[in-house]
Write a protein that holds these residues in place. Structure first.
Motif, PDB file in Angstrom:
ATOM      1  N   TYR A 176       6.205   6.725   2.481  1.00 23.54           N
ATOM      2  CA  TYR A 176       5.221   7.007   3.522  1.00 23.54           C
ATOM      3  C   TYR A 176       3.861   7.215   2.882  1.00 23.54           C
ATOM      4  N   HIS A 197       1.589   4.984  13.928  1.00 23.07           N
ATOM      5  CA  HIS A 197       2.001   3.630  13.534  1.00 23.07           C
ATOM      6  C   HIS A 197       2.557   3.574  12.127  1.00 23.07           C
ATOM      7  N   ARG A 198       2.315   4.590  11.337  1.00 22.84           N
ATOM      8  CA  ARG A 198       2.699   4.588   9.918  1.00 22.84           C
ATOM      9  C   ARG A 198       1.901   3.512   9.188  1.00 22.84           C
ATOM     10  N   GLU A 199       1.720   3.716   7.884  1.00 25.07           N
ATOM     11  CA  GLU A 199       1.105   2.682   7.057  1.00 25.07           C
ATOM     12  C   GLU A 199       2.204   1.926   6.321  1.00 25.07           C
ATOM     13  N   GLY A 200       1.885   0.711   5.889  1.00 26.39           N
ATOM     14  CA  GLY A 200       2.898  -0.026   5.160  1.00 26.39           C
ATOM     15  C   GLY A 200       2.331  -1.289   4.584  1.00 26.39           C
ATOM     16  N   GLN A 201       3.210  -2.172   4.124  1.00 25.30           N
ATOM     17  CA  GLN A 201       2.819  -3.469   3.593  1.00 25.30           C
ATOM     18  C   GLN A 201       1.825  -3.332   2.447  1.00 25.30           C
TER      19      GLN A 201
END
Lengths: 516, 516
Positions: free
Chosen positions: A178, A373-377
């Protein structure tokens, strides 16, 4: 149907199970036994309180190993379908009966997911129903004229894959977890340089929030800065994706007309909390907002205490003079949130975009985004940072600018006979689509319908309006298809337009009486 | 400050620009000239209507080539900052003055993004403010006890990268574009098999919608199926991420208490439109919802015409009996939407999750999702399909189950002295965290504060409650850190707890008078 009397029911169930289990089917036998029993208990076919035969007897009658039977029974006990009473045995549990659970729905006959009554067919919320009004039908497939679709065949796949592989290899383990940094720092820095130089956006890298597409940016902004019932000014005509987000956020949408200087903020409009604009290249009308209108808009936002969402979705592709400076760069009041996307320059499936935030919104937006939305990629973000910093991004933009200029020219060429006959096309100074203005809604509807027959999807301009009937026309994307495809589909469109004009001319000439 | 009188202003500006341009700085000279002039016009330092010197004279005074000057002036004309009048020359445009634009803010002194007044500091919407209440502060970093963080160090990176590379290579060009299929079909098929066999979910692959994380699933559901002001039942205590989504959707949140059989639906609760539950492994209390409660919940949903969102976030990791069947599998009314995530089994940065939809919601949800969030990451989805179908997924789950069992044991071991002293821990039959129940809020607050000093983030249980004060405790994730780290941090926590009890004991023993 009442549950069968205990003993008969059990015998029948055991017989049925024995037959079922003897059939060739996938899955371990204990699992199949568990499911078979469960379905029957759940369906109410076994009377609550009935004593189950011993596991030994069950094993014998079902031709199974005793451990197999025990495993199934244990699971059913664990889940509450069966109950054990010490010294007495194992019983069918007394379960509340479910509305909608029919005793007749045994394992064999139950559909995978029982279709509920017609009530559910209308059970969407009002906003859900409105949302679907902005959503293309599920039968709509991207095609030669799909607006906003870039030249996927010209994307430097091999290079991009090489970058992804390199950054996959280098990715720190942290990046899998996360994160709440607003995006990979290297990407925010590369993007900041690019935006400052090419779009006159004034910002520091910290003001940039990387999001999973421009849509997510709109969503975040709408929800952090507005309450349900607040008003948002949207361009008329305007972009359906943004309107869908605002509907989803429970906002009141006020259409504000666009003329040939861009959004026209007239006196007497109800006060907004949010204003959505595409000043560099209005979607879909292609108008560039004049400086005077820009300043008037900033002034209106200031007066109403409203936020401006500047959606700069494709102004990288400009065929005339240099790109016009972003509205954000004119804003001294910290009221503009500048939203950009990589869907057009790279590809839509990438799902990366960004928001340039006023300083005071950086922390709240970053936190709310990480929560909602959370962060990612992060690997893809890191590869993209290199793609930009190493100059591949600018090079690809330049190449695509040439490519799209040629594709647009090919479309104009194909439509030339119609244009000579009076069909009006938009200027095409920028972007990835042209608008063909039509004389009436009947022509718009007829062309769209003929397109469906031909497998050529056409976007009717009137659907870009909130207030019916809207101006009739077609929004013709030309970036996503090859010149040959564009020439073919454009030729078809030209012939259809000419044919329709011919038919109408004949009808008009022969007068209304001729139709009777 | 009034604009300077025309001639003097121009001379001063030209002098200042000449000095600025003589300095070493990055960017082409015409760009720097353009920016310098624009900033001064925008700041109101040049009187509207003033005649600009000829490009020839400007070039001479600024020591620039004439083409350089012409390029800058053309851009300013194109953007409306300058106006040309045929035969008369080039003039400063008469622009509306902006509120907040200070004439003093020249290029040199203007901050990158001028900080707006204090008004903006409170300009978040009410829902925005509530949203931030669920969002950790930006200083919160993932640590040894972060709930829900999997063992990133044990993830089979090399294998995963190999799969990604292979699928990158194979990806059809279409996958880069806009898609509305609900996700890569191979992934939906692999997932369907997995869910049917391991979670007793009843579905066809078509009912599965791949989303960018469970959060996106909650968002979609809330907005398609509810209107602002509708009521949602949430578990008390419960998951902040889901609550944030519901707040964002404008819903009224009704806390429904969880006891040791799970959510307790008492009579007299206000009618919901949506119900959020974690029946397999309640978050954070770890309770498994009993079958009776499950059936009662389905019955309540049926009665109220409400939808159930079943959030099955980590029940892959079960250390006792087999996983309990999903609530979805008991539902004959088509009222349960089953939401799952790959953040726990794979990794959070992946940003992939899924929703299993009742048949009648498949088309609306797919369309609304494609409009609101867009689909993407098809290459990753395709790699994930192979990861599941080839058995890597199950293998990784089994390995992690062992790993987490060991990590939990290590945490219990570290806390054993406190447990002997009366600290109560949750059962830990499943998942990736334990709850340590505390006696009072003062202890909770004191432990959290001491954790901050030590760089050990602790999640206070009371913040999982909607209605203050909530039950005091700590939610201790144990999956994301090595056994050594857990032993160290657990040892520290144990000592702190014992020390606090000691202090309190001393205080209690000495009576209230001792404190005065």
């Amino acid at each position: 149907m009442e549950p069968l009397s205990s003993q008969a029911a059990l015998d029948w169930v055991i017989d049925a199970l024995a037959m079922e289990l003897a059939e060739a089917a996938s899955g371990p036998l204990s699992r199949r036994l568990y499911l078979g029993l469960r379905e029957r208990i759940q369906a109410g076919r076994l009377a609550p309180g009935s004593l189950l035969p011993s596991s030994r007897r069950l094993a014998r009658e079902l031709c199974l190993g005793r451990n197999t039977v025990l495993a199934a029974l244990e699971q059913l006990v664990a889940e509450g379908f069966l109950e054990t009473r010490p010294g007495a045995g194992t019983f069918i549990a007394d379960l509340p009966r479910l509305a909608g659970s029919s005793p007749a729905s045994g394992l064999a006959s139950a559909p995978a997911c029982a279709a509920p009554g017609t009530a559910t067919a209308v059970a969407l919320s009002s906003r859900g129903t409105r949302l679907l009004g902005y959503s293309p039908g599920s039968n709509v497939r991207p095609g030669v004229f799909t607006p906003g679709l870039p030249a996927l065949d010209r994307f430097p796949q091999a290079l991009w894959q090489r970058l992804i592989r390199r950054h996959l290899h280098r990715a720190p383990t942290d990046w899998l977890g996360y994160q709440a940094q607003g995006g990979v720092p290297a990407l925010r820095e590369a993007l900041c340089d690019y935006l400052r130089l090419s779009r006159s956006v004034r910002c520091r890298p910290e003001q940039i929030l990387i999001v999973q597409g421009a849509q997510q940016g709109f969503e975040l902004i709408a929800r952090l800065l507005t309450d349900p019932g607040d008003r948002v000014w949207v361009e008329e005509p305007g972009y359906g994706g943004a309107k869908a987000c605002f509907e989803a956020a429970g906002l009141e949408l006020s259409p504000v007309p666009v003329d040939d200087e861009g959004l026209r903020v007239a006196a007497g409009l109800p006060a907004p909390r949010l204003i959505q604009v595409t000043p560099s290249h209005q979607y879909p009308s292609e108008v560039t907002m004049t400086l005077g209108r820009r300043l008037a808009l900033l002034e209106a936002a200031e007066r109403h205490g409203a936020w401006i969402v500047e959606d700069d979705y494709d102004s990288e592709f400009r065929y005339g003079q240099r790109p016009i400076a972003a509205l954000q760069g004119l804003d001294n009041g910290g009221r503009v949130l500048y939203v950009g996307t990589f869907s057009k320059v790279l590809y839509p499936g990438l799902r990366l975009g960004y928001v340039v935030l006023p300083e005071l919104l950086v922390d709240p937006c970053r936190r709310a985004n990480a929560r909602l939305h959370r962060e990612g990629q992060y690997v893809v973000q890191s590869a993209l940072a290199e793609f930009i910093a190493a100059g591949h991004f600018s090079r690809h933009v330049r190449r695509m600018r040439d490519c799209y200029r040629d594709r647009q020219a090919r479309l104009r060429e194909a439509l030339a006979p119609a244009v000579s006959g009076g069909l009006e096309l938009s200027e095409g100074q920028a972007g990835m689509h042209l608008v063909a203005w039509l004389d009436d809604h009947a022509t718009e509807a007829a062309l769209v319908a003929r397109g469906v027959d031909q497998g050529i999807g056409l976007s009717p301009l009137s659907t870009y309006y909130l207030t019916p009937p809207g101006r009739p026309g077609l929004v013709l994307g030309y970036a996503g298809a090859s010149e040959a495809e564009i020439a073919r589909a454009g030729g078809w469109l030209c012939r259809e337009w000419l044919a329709l004009r011919e038919e109408r001319g004949v009808r008009d000439a022969s007068g209304p009486g001729a139709r009777a």
